[in-house]
Design a protein around this motif. Structure first.
Motif, PDB file in Angstrom:
ATOM      1  N   PRO A   1       0.838  -1.207   0.000  1.00  0.00           N
ATOM      2  CA  PRO A   1       0.000   0.000   0.000  1.00  0.00           C
ATOM      3  C   PRO A   1       0.868   1.250   0.000  1.00  0.00           C
ATOM      4  O   PRO A   1       1.922   1.297   0.626  1.00  0.00           O
ATOM      5  N   VAL A   2       0.431   2.210  -0.733  1.00  0.00           N
ATOM      6  CA  VAL A   2       1.147   3.479  -0.809  1.00  0.00           C
ATOM      7  C   VAL A   2       0.750   4.305   0.400  1.00  0.00           C
ATOM      8  O   VAL A   2      -0.433   4.557   0.635  1.00  0.00           O
ATOM      9  N   THR A   3       1.736   4.696   1.162  1.00  0.00           N
ATOM     10  CA  THR A   3       1.450   5.521   2.342  1.00  0.00           C
ATOM     11  C   THR A   3       1.766   6.963   1.996  1.00  0.00           C
ATOM     12  O   THR A   3       2.814   7.266   1.433  1.00  0.00           O
ATOM     13  N   SER A   4       0.861   7.819   2.333  1.00  0.00           N
ATOM     14  CA  SER A   4       1.091   9.240   2.088  1.00  0.00           C
ATOM     15  C   SER A   4       1.516   9.912   3.382  1.00  0.00           C
ATOM     16  O   SER A   4       1.272   9.405   4.469  1.00  0.00           O
ATOM     17  N   ILE A   5       2.139  11.019   3.252  1.00  0.00           N
ATOM     18  CA  ILE A   5       2.574  11.788   4.414  1.00  0.00           C
ATOM     19  C   ILE A   5       1.340  12.387   5.068  1.00  0.00           C
ATOM     20  O   ILE A   5       0.544  13.059   4.408  1.00  0.00           O
ATOM     21  N   PRO A   6       1.149  12.125   6.363  1.00  0.00           N
ATOM     22  CA  PRO A   6      -0.048  12.667   7.015  1.00  0.00           C
ATOM     23  C   PRO A   6       0.015  14.187   7.097  1.00  0.00           C
ATOM     24  O   PRO A   6       1.049  14.755   7.438  1.00  0.00           O
ATOM     25  N   GLN A   7      -1.080  14.811   6.752  1.00  0.00           N
ATOM     26  CA  GLN A   7      -1.184  16.263   6.815  1.00  0.00           C
ATOM     27  C   GLN A   7      -1.492  16.685   8.242  1.00  0.00           C
ATOM     28  O   GLN A   7      -2.204  15.983   8.959  1.00  0.00           O
ATOM     29  N   PRO A   8      -0.960  17.814   8.685  1.00  0.00           N
ATOM     30  CA  PRO A   8      -1.305  18.286  10.031  1.00  0.00           C
ATOM     31  C   PRO A   8      -2.797  18.584  10.091  1.00  0.00           C
ATOM     32  O   PRO A   8      -3.398  18.998   9.101  1.00  0.00           O
ATOM     33  N   PRO A   9      -3.396  18.365  11.266  1.00  0.00           N
ATOM     34  CA  PRO A   9      -4.846  18.589  11.367  1.00  0.00           C
ATOM     35  C   PRO A   9      -5.181  20.057  11.134  1.00  0.00           C
ATOM     36  O   PRO A   9      -4.478  20.950  11.602  1.00  0.00           O
ATOM     37  N   ARG A  10      -6.237  20.270  10.401  1.00  0.00           N
ATOM     38  CA  ARG A  10      -6.665  21.644  10.144  1.00  0.00           C
ATOM     39  C   ARG A  10      -7.332  22.211  11.384  1.00  0.00           C
ATOM     40  O   ARG A  10      -8.003  21.509  12.121  1.00  0.00           O
ATOM     41  N   LYS A  11      -7.127  23.493  11.563  1.00  0.00           N
ATOM     42  CA  LYS A  11      -7.772  24.156  12.687  1.00  0.00           C
ATOM     43  C   LYS A  11      -9.251  24.290  12.376  1.00  0.00           C
ATOM     44  O   LYS A  11      -9.623  24.684  11.268  1.00  0.00           O
ATOM     45  N   PRO A  12     -10.095  23.936  13.345  1.00  0.00           N
ATOM     46  CA  PRO A  12     -11.525  24.055  13.068  1.00  0.00           C
ATOM     47  C   PRO A  12     -11.906  25.516  12.875  1.00  0.00           C
ATOM     48  O   PRO A  12     -11.383  26.401  13.543  1.00  0.00           O
ATOM     49  N   LYS A  13     -12.805  25.717  11.965  1.00  0.00           N
ATOM     50  CA  LYS A  13     -13.252  27.074  11.697  1.00  0.00           C
ATOM     51  C   LYS A  13     -14.081  27.557  12.881  1.00  0.00           C
ATOM     52  O   LYS A  13     -14.957  26.863  13.375  1.00  0.00           O
ATOM     53  N   VAL A  14     -13.788  28.749  13.338  1.00  0.00           N
ATOM     54  CA  VAL A  14     -14.462  29.310  14.497  1.00  0.00           C
ATOM     55  C   VAL A  14     -15.795  29.905  14.038  1.00  0.00           C
ATOM     56  O   VAL A  14     -15.844  30.702  13.110  1.00  0.00           O
ATOM     57  N   SER A  15     -16.853  29.489  14.721  1.00  0.00           N
ATOM     58  CA  SER A  15     -18.170  30.001  14.377  1.00  0.00           C
ATOM     59  C   SER A  15     -18.365  31.379  14.993  1.00  0.00           C
ATOM     60  O   SER A  15     -18.047  31.618  16.154  1.00  0.00           O
ATOM     61  N   THR A  16     -18.889  32.298  14.208  1.00  0.00           N
ATOM     62  CA  THR A  16     -19.179  33.639  14.698  1.00  0.00           C
ATOM     63  C   THR A  16     -20.684  33.839  14.851  1.00  0.00           C
ATOM     64  O   THR A  16     -21.138  34.966  15.003  1.00  0.00           O
ATOM     65  N   ASN A  17     -21.427  32.752  14.839  1.00  0.00           N
ATOM     66  CA  ASN A  17     -22.869  32.810  15.031  1.00  0.00           C
ATOM     67  C   ASN A  17     -23.176  33.211  16.478  1.00  0.00           C
ATOM     68  O   ASN A  17     -22.536  32.735  17.420  1.00  0.00           O
ATOM     69  N   PHE A  18     -24.166  34.062  16.670  1.00  0.00           N
ATOM     70  CA  PHE A  18     -24.517  34.552  18.003  1.00  0.00           C
ATOM     71  C   PHE A  18     -24.843  33.393  18.950  1.00  0.00           C
ATOM     72  O   PHE A  18     -24.405  33.378  20.100  1.00  0.00           O
ATOM     73  N   GLY A  19     -25.597  32.432  18.453  1.00  0.00           N
ATOM     74  CA  GLY A  19     -25.966  31.283  19.285  1.00  0.00           C
ATOM     75  C   GLY A  19     -24.771  30.431  19.669  1.00  0.00           C
ATOM     76  O   GLY A  19     -24.715  29.890  20.770  1.00  0.00           O
ATOM     77  N   ASP A  20     -23.781  30.289  18.771  1.00  0.00           N
ATOM     78  CA  ASP A  20     -22.598  29.494  19.079  1.00  0.00           C
ATOM     79  C   ASP A  20     -21.669  30.215  20.049  1.00  0.00           C
ATOM     80  O   ASP A  20     -21.045  29.586  20.901  1.00  0.00           O
ATOM     81  N   VAL A  21     -21.565  31.525  19.913  1.00  0.00           N
ATOM     82  CA  VAL A  21     -20.691  32.288  20.808  1.00  0.00           C
ATOM     83  C   VAL A  21     -21.240  32.293  22.231  1.00  0.00           C
ATOM     84  O   VAL A  21     -20.501  32.152  23.195  1.00  0.00           O
ATOM     85  N   PHE A  22     -22.571  32.404  22.365  1.00  0.00           N
ATOM     86  CA  PHE A  22     -23.185  32.456  23.686  1.00  0.00           C
ATOM     87  C   PHE A  22     -23.734  31.113  24.153  1.00  0.00           C
ATOM     88  O   PHE A  22     -24.469  31.052  25.134  1.00  0.00           O
ATOM     89  N   ALA A  23     -23.376  30.020  23.483  1.00  0.00           N
ATOM     90  CA  ALA A  23     -23.824  28.697  23.913  1.00  0.00           C
ATOM     91  C   ALA A  23     -23.237  28.379  25.286  1.00  0.00           C
ATOM     92  O   ALA A  23     -22.274  29.006  25.736  1.00  0.00           O
ATOM     93  N   PHE A  24     -23.813  27.378  25.937  1.00  0.00           N
ATOM     94  CA  PHE A  24     -23.355  27.015  27.273  1.00  0.00           C
ATOM     95  C   PHE A  24     -21.873  26.645  27.252  1.00  0.00           C
ATOM     96  O   PHE A  24     -21.136  26.987  28.168  1.00  0.00           O
ATOM     97  N   SER A  25     -21.436  25.955  26.221  1.00  0.00           N
ATOM     98  CA  SER A  25     -20.019  25.595  26.108  1.00  0.00           C
ATOM     99  C   SER A  25     -19.273  26.541  25.169  1.00  0.00           C
ATOM    100  O   SER A  25     -18.149  26.246  24.772  1.00  0.00           O
ATOM    101  N   GLY A  26     -19.879  27.652  24.810  1.00  0.00           N
ATOM    102  CA  GLY A  26     -19.255  28.620  23.912  1.00  0.00           C
ATOM    103  C   GLY A  26     -18.166  29.416  24.609  1.00  0.00           C
ATOM    104  O   GLY A  26     -17.967  29.331  25.826  1.00  0.00           O
ATOM    105  N   PRO A  27     -17.449  30.208  23.850  1.00  0.00           N
ATOM    106  CA  PRO A  27     -16.322  30.947  24.415  1.00  0.00           C
ATOM    107  C   PRO A  27     -16.703  32.168  25.239  1.00  0.00           C
ATOM    108  O   PRO A  27     -15.928  32.623  26.072  1.00  0.00           O
ATOM    109  N   ALA A  28     -17.889  32.714  25.061  1.00  0.00           N
ATOM    110  CA  ALA A  28     -18.219  33.994  25.696  1.00  0.00           C
ATOM    111  C   ALA A  28     -18.628  33.898  27.164  1.00  0.00           C
ATOM    112  O   ALA A  28     -18.114  34.673  27.980  1.00  0.00           O
TER     113      ALA A  28
END
Length: 187
Positions: free
Chosen positions: A61-88
């Motif tokens: 099997p051909v093995t490829s070089i693993p790519q570094p994990p992408r940073k998850p896109k940060v949601s700027t939605n009002f509900g996501d920012v103020f969610a119970f586990s949100g950053p705000a």
């Protein structure tokens, strides 16, 4: 004699000796190996035609070089920012608690009044003004997609801010409870 010469090439301190007399001492000879900067080695293997046309029995099997994990896109939605586990929520409450705890202790040291008398003597307006200002200042970067983790470095990390905020929340609650039980200022 061949062994002695090979020894001299490897070690510049070697000597040629015959019996008890010493013929020569080689101290100045030290071979220097220099790396060629532009030297590149390539391997181009050419397989015989009979092997090249035959299919391999066990393909690897051909093995490829693993790519570094992408940073998850940060949601700027009002509900996501103020969610119970949100950053705000915890970050803003922790910042307000840190300012409130230091301010309560400073006023108590300066005037000798407890937390409840500070609130009744005009502290509510200061609290509301500080809360609005600090909340807006904390929310602007969050709605732009900037996380506190991306801006933390060295001693001032986002985890340290959360821990200090939690300690300030507990400290403010303990100060108010102690002053209520005691019936006056703590200090």
């Amino acid at each position: 004699m061949a062994m002695t010469v090979a020894s001299m090439i490897v070690s510049p301190v070697s000597s040629i000796s015959t019996g008890s007399s010493q013929l020569a001492r080689m101290t100045a000879f030290a071979p220097r190996l220099q790396r060629a900067g532009g030297l590149r080695v390539r391997c181009n293997a050419i397989e015989p035609e009979d092997k090249a046309t035959a299919a391999p029995a066990n393909p690897t099997p051909v093995t490829s070089i693993p790519q570094p994990p992408r940073k998850p896109k940060v949601s700027t939605n009002f509900g996501d920012v103020f969610a119970f586990s949100g950053p705000a929520p915890e970050r803003i409450n922790g910042r307000l608690a840190m300012i409130g705890f230091v301010a309560a202790l400073a006023v108590e040291l300066a005037k000798g009044s407890d937390v409840f008398s500070q609130i009744s003597d005009g502290g509510v307006q200061w609290f509301i003004g500080t809360s609005v200002l600090l909340s807006v200042a904390s929310l602007i970067p969050l709605f732009q997609g900037v996380t506190a983790e991306s801006k933390s470095d060295g001693l001032m990390t986002s985890d340290a801010e959360l821990i200090n905020g939690r300690a300030a929340m507990l400290g403010l609650l303990a100060l108010a409870f102690t002053e209520y039980v005691k019936g006056g200022a703590l200090i």
